[in-house]
Design a protein around this motif. Structure first.
Motif, PDB file in Angstrom:
ATOM      1  N   LEU A  76       0.814  -1.216   0.000  1.00 61.27           N
ATOM      2  CA  LEU A  76       0.000   0.000   0.000  1.00 61.27           C
ATOM      3  C   LEU A  76       0.849   1.269   0.000  1.00 61.27           C
ATOM      4  CD1 LEU A  76      -2.849  -0.922   2.533  1.00 61.27           C
ATOM      5  CD2 LEU A  76      -2.879  -1.051   0.057  1.00 61.27           C
ATOM      6  N   GLN A  77       2.154   1.114   0.116  1.00 57.61           N
ATOM      7  CA  GLN A  77       3.030   2.288   0.177  1.00 57.61           C
ATOM      8  C   GLN A  77       3.335   2.751  -1.252  1.00 57.61           C
ATOM      9  OE1 GLN A  77       6.378   1.410   2.774  1.00 57.61           O
ATOM     10  NE2 GLN A  77       5.028   0.292   4.140  1.00 57.61           N
ATOM     11  N   SER A  78       2.357   3.404  -1.829  1.00 52.65           N
ATOM     12  CA  SER A  78       2.476   3.829  -3.226  1.00 52.65           C
ATOM     13  C   SER A  78       1.849   5.206  -3.355  1.00 52.65           C
ATOM     14  CB  SER A  78       1.740   2.824  -4.109  1.00 52.65           C
ATOM     15  OG  SER A  78       1.510   3.362  -5.393  1.00 52.65           O
ATOM     16  N   PRO A  79       2.341   6.042  -4.279  1.00 51.77           N
ATOM     17  CA  PRO A  79       1.705   7.346  -4.496  1.00 51.77           C
ATOM     18  C   PRO A  79       0.252   7.209  -4.952  1.00 51.77           C
ATOM     19  CG  PRO A  79       3.836   7.244  -5.604  1.00 51.77           C
ATOM     20  CD  PRO A  79       3.546   5.874  -5.101  1.00 51.77           C
ATOM     21  N   TRP A  80      -0.138   6.031  -5.451  1.00 56.07           N
ATOM     22  CA  TRP A  80      -1.510   5.839  -5.897  1.00 56.07           C
ATOM     23  C   TRP A  80      -2.487   5.689  -4.733  1.00 56.07           C
ATOM     24  CZ3 TRP A  80      -2.861   7.015 -10.549  1.00 56.07           C
ATOM     25  CH2 TRP A  80      -2.025   6.773 -11.648  1.00 56.07           C
ATOM     26  N   PHE A  81      -1.980   5.315  -3.559  1.00 52.03           N
ATOM     27  CA  PHE A  81      -2.858   4.913  -2.459  1.00 52.03           C
ATOM     28  C   PHE A  81      -3.838   6.030  -2.075  1.00 52.03           C
ATOM     29  CE2 PHE A  81      -4.563   2.756   0.935  1.00 52.03           C
ATOM     30  CZ  PHE A  81      -4.212   3.216   2.192  1.00 52.03           C
ATOM     31  N   VAL A  82      -3.298   7.183  -1.756  1.00 51.28           N
ATOM     32  CA  VAL A  82      -4.170   8.272  -1.286  1.00 51.28           C
ATOM     33  C   VAL A  82      -5.146   8.744  -2.366  1.00 51.28           C
ATOM     34  CG1 VAL A  82      -4.197  10.638  -0.410  1.00 51.28           C
ATOM     35  CG2 VAL A  82      -2.586   8.996   0.535  1.00 51.28           C
ATOM     36  N   PRO A  83      -4.686   9.061  -3.608  1.00 52.82           N
ATOM     37  CA  PRO A  83      -5.659   9.499  -4.627  1.00 52.82           C
ATOM     38  C   PRO A  83      -6.721   8.451  -4.930  1.00 52.82           C
ATOM     39  CG  PRO A  83      -3.390   9.758  -5.429  1.00 52.82           C
ATOM     40  CD  PRO A  83      -3.315   9.080  -4.120  1.00 52.82           C
ATOM     41  N   HIS A  84      -6.312   7.178  -4.969  1.00 52.07           N
ATOM     42  CA  HIS A  84      -7.252   6.087  -5.265  1.00 52.07           C
ATOM     43  C   HIS A  84      -8.371   6.052  -4.213  1.00 52.07           C
ATOM     44  CE1 HIS A  84      -8.605   1.982  -6.243  1.00 52.07           C
ATOM     45  NE2 HIS A  84      -8.349   1.605  -5.006  1.00 52.07           N
ATOM     46  N   VAL A  85      -7.973   6.086  -2.941  1.00 54.26           N
ATOM     47  CA  VAL A  85      -8.970   5.978  -1.873  1.00 54.26           C
ATOM     48  C   VAL A  85      -9.807   7.248  -1.751  1.00 54.26           C
ATOM     49  CG1 VAL A  85      -9.273   5.674   0.607  1.00 54.26           C
ATOM     50  CG2 VAL A  85      -7.585   4.295  -0.592  1.00 54.26           C
ATOM     51  N   ILE A  86      -9.161   8.398  -1.811  1.00 60.14           N
ATOM     52  CA  ILE A  86      -9.895   9.668  -1.671  1.00 60.14           C
ATOM     53  C   ILE A  86     -10.918   9.814  -2.797  1.00 60.14           C
ATOM     54  CG2 ILE A  86      -9.700  12.183  -1.758  1.00 60.14           C
ATOM     55  CD1 ILE A  86      -8.618  11.481   0.785  1.00 60.14           C
ATOM     56  N   ALA A  87     -10.504   9.505  -4.022  1.00 61.70           N
ATOM     57  CA  ALA A  87     -11.430   9.624  -5.164  1.00 61.70           C
ATOM     58  C   ALA A  87     -12.647   8.731  -4.945  1.00 61.70           C
ATOM     59  CB  ALA A  87     -10.723   9.251  -6.468  1.00 61.70           C
ATOM     60  N   TYR A  88     -12.395   7.507  -4.504  1.00 64.24           N
ATOM     61  CA  TYR A  88     -13.508   6.594  -4.268  1.00 64.24           C
ATOM     62  C   TYR A  88     -14.390   7.089  -3.128  1.00 64.24           C
ATOM     63  CZ  TYR A  88     -13.382   2.443  -7.247  1.00 64.24           C
ATOM     64  OH  TYR A  88     -13.505   1.578  -8.303  1.00 64.24           O
ATOM     65  N   MET A  89     -13.779   7.567  -2.034  1.00 63.34           N
ATOM     66  CA  MET A  89     -14.576   7.982  -0.878  1.00 63.34           C
ATOM     67  C   MET A  89     -15.473   9.175  -1.223  1.00 63.34           C
ATOM     68  SD  MET A  89     -14.084   5.911   1.519  1.00 63.34           S
ATOM     69  CE  MET A  89     -13.926   4.683   0.237  1.00 63.34           C
ATOM     70  N   VAL A  90     -14.909  10.162  -1.917  1.00 60.06           N
ATOM     71  CA  VAL A  90     -15.727  11.328  -2.296  1.00 60.06           C
ATOM     72  C   VAL A  90     -16.827  10.884  -3.261  1.00 60.06           C
ATOM     73  CG1 VAL A  90     -15.708  13.602  -3.380  1.00 60.06           C
ATOM     74  CG2 VAL A  90     -13.830  12.937  -1.887  1.00 60.06           C
ATOM     75  N   SER A  91     -16.502  10.012  -4.196  1.00 63.08           N
ATOM     76  CA  SER A  91     -17.514   9.567  -5.169  1.00 63.08           C
ATOM     77  C   SER A  91     -18.617   8.776  -4.470  1.00 63.08           C
ATOM     78  CB  SER A  91     -16.876   8.743  -6.289  1.00 63.08           C
ATOM     79  OG  SER A  91     -16.516   7.452  -5.843  1.00 63.08           O
ATOM     80  N   TYR A  92     -18.238   7.952  -3.469  1.00 61.16           N
ATOM     81  CA  TYR A  92     -19.246   7.181  -2.740  1.00 61.16           C
ATOM     82  C   TYR A  92     -20.144   8.103  -1.923  1.00 61.16           C
ATOM     83  CZ  TYR A  92     -17.069   2.643  -3.784  1.00 61.16           C
ATOM     84  OH  TYR A  92     -16.569   1.532  -4.415  1.00 61.16           O
ATOM     85  N   SER A  93     -19.533   9.126  -1.345  1.00 61.42           N
ATOM     86  CA  SER A  93     -20.327  10.086  -0.574  1.00 61.42           C
ATOM     87  C   SER A  93     -21.331  10.785  -1.490  1.00 61.42           C
ATOM     88  CB  SER A  93     -19.385  11.104   0.078  1.00 61.42           C
ATOM     89  OG  SER A  93     -20.109  12.081   0.766  1.00 61.42           O
TER      90      SER A  93
END
Lengths: 257, 420
Positions: free
Chosen positions: A114-131
């Motif tokens: 999970l230690q990747s630059p993709w981790f934060v954008p991937h999760v944040i994008a999904y969380m905002v979209s789910y909200s």
């Protein structure tokens, strides 16, 4: 920190009650305080661990609970759609209820994968979209219920259009979330797609929202748009909750969350 | 468009059959089935037809980008399915010969075009957490942060010291360890195990009890167990021999536990021997200093509510857990991986060997191959598992994914023309 989460939840509920009593300004203040408190808990967890706190269902629910404010800023304040203001505190409160239910793990560590630059954008994008998807669905259901209660006197098309506008922001974020996951998987395992249950359910969700937009665009298919929306939200709930919680639907690759 | 919506719906239905659990499993075979491939191919064609039918314009750039990107992804995926070469392999550290050729599942041999060998492996772990077990079911983990306090059964425990790698010495005991021969209350003998103990003693039946070795960390004689003697009594024990005229027994005595017959495997063939018990006193104190030795254990020093200092030592047997109160047990959790990487040596004919490092999340490109670090040998760190992949369609898929992301954003975020 559970106390802080409980207070944030209570503030969201108070915001809803104040809105129903037409005390808009106080309602907004309560909503603002609730969102900020949720963000403070997320920031605290991030600071204590030194890593993004996205590795458990508790943390993800917390982030979801804080995501109501960006949506409010875009649609209610930015686009002047004040009539949809009451939905946002509800969308913030529901994930916080689950955040209190799921076990709070303060001693987690970020796995090497999970230690990747993709981790934060991937999760944040999904969380905002789910909200945003939750808010859109609440508008869809709210409009349908209100129309039924008023025996057809209420026209739900405004709420359906509002739902469409919200999904117009949420869907590109969901697309980014899904495709960034594929690019990231390509980097870790050399496999951009492996038909893992989590991946497949996210693709099903994406396809159904895509059907929704296509149905809205085409006159003859427009009457199926709400059905596609409902099915898409059901798939979203399955992707987000069931795949993590039910062993039979379990994902091997996404076993972190 | 209605046809595309129908195809999307069919795709969803097929995917659902692959993810919904069924008795016996195997439902994920649908993802490799020609039916799904056919539906997706039709969807690709439909998408392409939709894209070419619409006039290209600056305002419609998002539309064309998304639709052509979908087609590009499908073409890249198809090329990958047909031409991709991918396999996992194990690289042994300091192997006699570098890895050069791979045998595929169908029996064919693939020549990598270079030699690959593992020269070193490095693993970094997070500090272990403190695990508090209350009763049978409840277990809570806490980070071990020096100076912090945690509540255990209503009492505060302070974490006074955390040493990631500790050299342990100067162990002071509250008494002398003893080997007790015979039953209490009147044993045959009590032998003080203080370094000056006699090595043998005669037993009443004429056999001899021989103390072979005294351990701080008694080996468990289990398969795969990595025995390591420690500088502190983590699992104190003795190996003793009982030698009779025509037989011999080898016995392991772990402190305060029943004796265990190691040899012979059939107890009937062993000579008779009296009850043997190894008693070990409490630890009064020990000295802990930071160490550079990578094999040195992690140590946490706790100050309990009653003022007693306790040590929790990673892998430390007696020091691995502590009973705090009636229901609570404090123990160190298993340290989780933080980071791991492997040093590889690449050899090619006529060129000097190339040294490079492979890290998880950072694949390496060598010749036509891409290398990924998957996992490692958790016990001895003697080998790693890597994936080698050669996929000619990969670039097309990646460009398609990026195009789809950007195109979707353009469709929804570009200002729309207002209709009059």
């Amino acid at each position: 920190m559970k106390l802080h989460i409980s207070i944030a939840l209570a503030l969201y509920v108070i915001s809803v009650l104040l809105r129903s009593l037409r005390r808009s300004r106080l309602s907004f203040i309560a909503f603002l305080l609730a969102s900020h408190l949720a963000m403070i808990v997320v920031a605290h967890d991030w600071r204590v661990s030194g890593q993004p706190p996205f590795s458990s269902m508790h943390h993800v629910m917390l982030v979801l609970g804080a995501c109501a404010l960006p949506g409010y800023a875009i649609f209610v304040m930015g686009r002047g759609m004040r009539w949809m203001a009451p939905v946002f505190p509800v969308a913030g409160a529901l994930p916080l209820v689950l955040a209190l239910v799921f076990r709070r793990d303060e001693a987690w560590h970020l796995a090497p994968a999970l230690q990747s630059p993709w981790f934060v954008p991937h999760v944040i994008a999904y969380m905002v979209s789910y909200s945003l998807a939750l808010i859109a669905f609440l508008l869809l259901v709210g409009g349908a219920v209100r129309s039924r209660i008023s025996a057809g006197a209420f026209d739900p098309s405004t709420w359906e259009s509002g739902s469409y506008e919200i999904l117009s922001v949420g869907f590109p974020l969901m697309t980014f979330g899904m495709l960034s996951g594929a690019l990231w998987a390509n980097q870790i395992w050399g496999d951009y797609w492996s038909w893992d249950p989590k991946e497949t359910w996210s693709l099903i969700t994406w396809f159904l929202y895509l059907c929704y937009f296509h149905c809205r665009k085409h006159g003859a298919l427009r009457k199926y748009a709400n059905l596609a929306h409902g099915l898409a939200f059901a798939a979203l709930l399955t992707t987000f909750l069931m795949v993590n919680l039910l062993p039979k639907l379990a994902s091997k690759l996404h076993s972190y969350v | 468009m209605p046809f595309a919506v129908v195809l999307m719906g069919l795709s969803v239905l097929l995917m659902l059959t692959g993810v919904l659990p069924v008795r016996g499993g195997g439902q994920d075979a649908v993802f490799l089935s020609p039916v799904l491939a056919f539906i997706l191919a039709l969807l690709g064609l439909s998408t392409f037809a939709c894209a070419v039918r619409r006039r290209v314009s600056l305002r419609g750039i998002g539309f064309h980008l998304t639709h052509f990107s979908v087609v590009l992804i499908m073409i890249g995926a198809l090329v990958g399915v047909i031409f991709e070469k991918k396999f996992d392999c194990r690289l042994q550290r300091n192997a006699a010969k570098p890895l050069q050729k791979i045998q595929m599942g169908d029996g064919s041999i693939v020549d990598l075009g270079f030699g690959l060998s593992l020269s070193a492996f490095r693993l970094e772990k997070y500090p272990p957490n403190l695990v508090v077990r209350c009763g049978e079911d409840e277990e809570v983990e806490h980070r071990l942060v020096e100076g912090s306090e945690i509540s255990v059964s209503g009492e505060m425990v302070k974490i006074t010291r955390v040493v990631p790698r500790a050299a342990i010495s100067d162990v002071k005991l509250a008494g002398t360890p003893e080997l007790v021969v015979g039953d209490e209350p009147s044993p045959l003998a009590r032998i003080s195990i203080d370094g000056d103990q006699p090595s043998e003693m005669a037993l009443p039946d004429g056999s001899t009890l021989f103390i072979a070795r005294v351990y701080n960390n008694l080996p468990t004689m289990q398969m795969g167990h990595q025995f390591r003697e420690t500088s502190f009594p983590s699992r104190p024990g003795i190996i003793a021999h009982v030698i009779a005229s025509n037989s011999m027994a080898i016995i392991a005595l772990e402190a305060d536990k029943p004796a265990k017959l190691l040899s012979p495997s059939d107890p009937a063939l062993a000579p008779e021997f009296p009850t043997l018990r190894y008693t070990f006193p409490d630890i009064l104190s020990l000295a802990i200093e930071p160490s550079e030795d990578p094999a040195a254990p992690f140590v946490a020093e706790l100050l309990m509510a009653d003022g007693i200092r306790q040590f929790l030592i990673e892998g430390g047997g007696r020091f691995g857990s502590y009973q705090a109160g009636e229901d609570s047990v404090l123990t160190l959790g298993r340290a989780q991986d933080r980071r791991y990487e492997a040093d590889l040596q690449i050899t090619r004919h006529g060129e000097a060997p190339l040294e490079t490092t492979l890290v998880i999340n950072k694949p390496l490109d060598i010749a036509r191959w891409r290398l990924y670090l998957n996992s490692y040998d958790a016990k001895a760190h003697e080998h790693i598992t890597i994936t080698l992949r050669n996929d000619p369609g990969d670039t097309a898929v990646v460009i398609g994914l990026l195009g789809l992301m950007i195109g979707t954003a353009l469709i929804f975020f570009l200002p729309k023309r207002k209709s009059s």
